[in-house]
Design a protein around this motif. Sequence first.
Motif, mmCIF file in Angstrom:
data_model
loop_
_atom_site.group_PDB
_atom_site.id
_atom_site.type_symbol
_atom_site.label_atom_id
_atom_site.label_comp_id
_atom_site.label_asym_id
_atom_site.label_seq_id
_atom_site.Cartn_x
_atom_site.Cartn_y
_atom_site.Cartn_z
ATOM 1 N N LYS A 44 0.693 -1.274 0.013
ATOM 2 C CA LYS A 44 0.111 0.109 0.114
ATOM 3 C C LYS A 44 0.817 1.233 0.014
ATOM 4 N N ALA A 45 1.969 1.162 0.842
ATOM 5 C CA ALA A 45 2.735 2.444 0.861
ATOM 6 C C ALA A 45 3.505 2.521 -0.759
ATOM 7 N N ILE A 46 3.919 1.518 -1.362
ATOM 8 C CA ILE A 46 4.533 1.662 -2.471
ATOM 9 C C ILE A 46 3.434 2.058 -3.533
ATOM 10 N N THR A 51 1.602 6.651 -6.760
ATOM 11 C CA THR A 51 0.410 7.471 -6.907
ATOM 12 C C THR A 51 0.799 9.026 -6.862
ATOM 13 N N TRP A 52 1.528 9.248 -5.741
ATOM 14 C CA TRP A 52 2.336 10.664 -5.532
ATOM 15 C C TRP A 52 3.146 10.998 -6.920
ATOM 16 N N VAL A 53 4.141 10.072 -7.157
ATOM 17 C CA VAL A 53 5.022 10.331 -8.471
ATOM 18 C C VAL A 53 4.153 10.551 -9.577
ATOM 19 N N ASN A 58 2.814 16.319 -6.341
ATOM 20 C CA ASN A 58 2.113 17.089 -5.818
ATOM 21 C C ASN A 58 1.331 16.506 -4.508
ATOM 22 N N SER A 59 1.515 17.150 -3.355
ATOM 23 C CA SER A 59 0.740 16.619 -2.186
ATOM 24 C C SER A 59 -0.862 16.682 -2.124
ATOM 25 N N ASP A 60 -1.367 17.411 -3.028
ATOM 26 C CA ASP A 60 -2.772 17.689 -3.105
ATOM 27 C C ASP A 60 -3.308 16.224 -3.683
ATOM 28 N N SER A 61 -4.446 15.787 -2.845
ATOM 29 C CA SER A 61 -5.040 14.579 -3.389
ATOM 30 C C SER A 61 -6.232 15.102 -4.234
#
Length: 61
Positions: A44-46, A51-53, A58-61
Motif C-alpha cells: 500500500k505504501a509503495i 501515485t504521488w510520483v 504534488n501533495s494535493d490529492s
Amino acid sequence: MAVNAKKITVFVLVVFVFYVIITDPETAADYVQIGFQGISDAAKAIGDFMTWVANGGNSDS
C-alpha cells in the motif's frame, strides 16, 4: 565452506519453523498473519508513493 554454512543455516531455520508450527500452531498462525499484514502495508505504501510520483509530486490529492 560458505556453501555449507548457508545450507546449515537454512536447515536450522526450516527445522525451527516446523517446530513452532507443530508445538504451537496458533502462535504460528499469528506470525503468518503479522507477516502478510506487513507485506500488505508495504504494498500500500509503495502504491501511495507511485501515485504521488504519477501526480508530479504534488501533495494535493
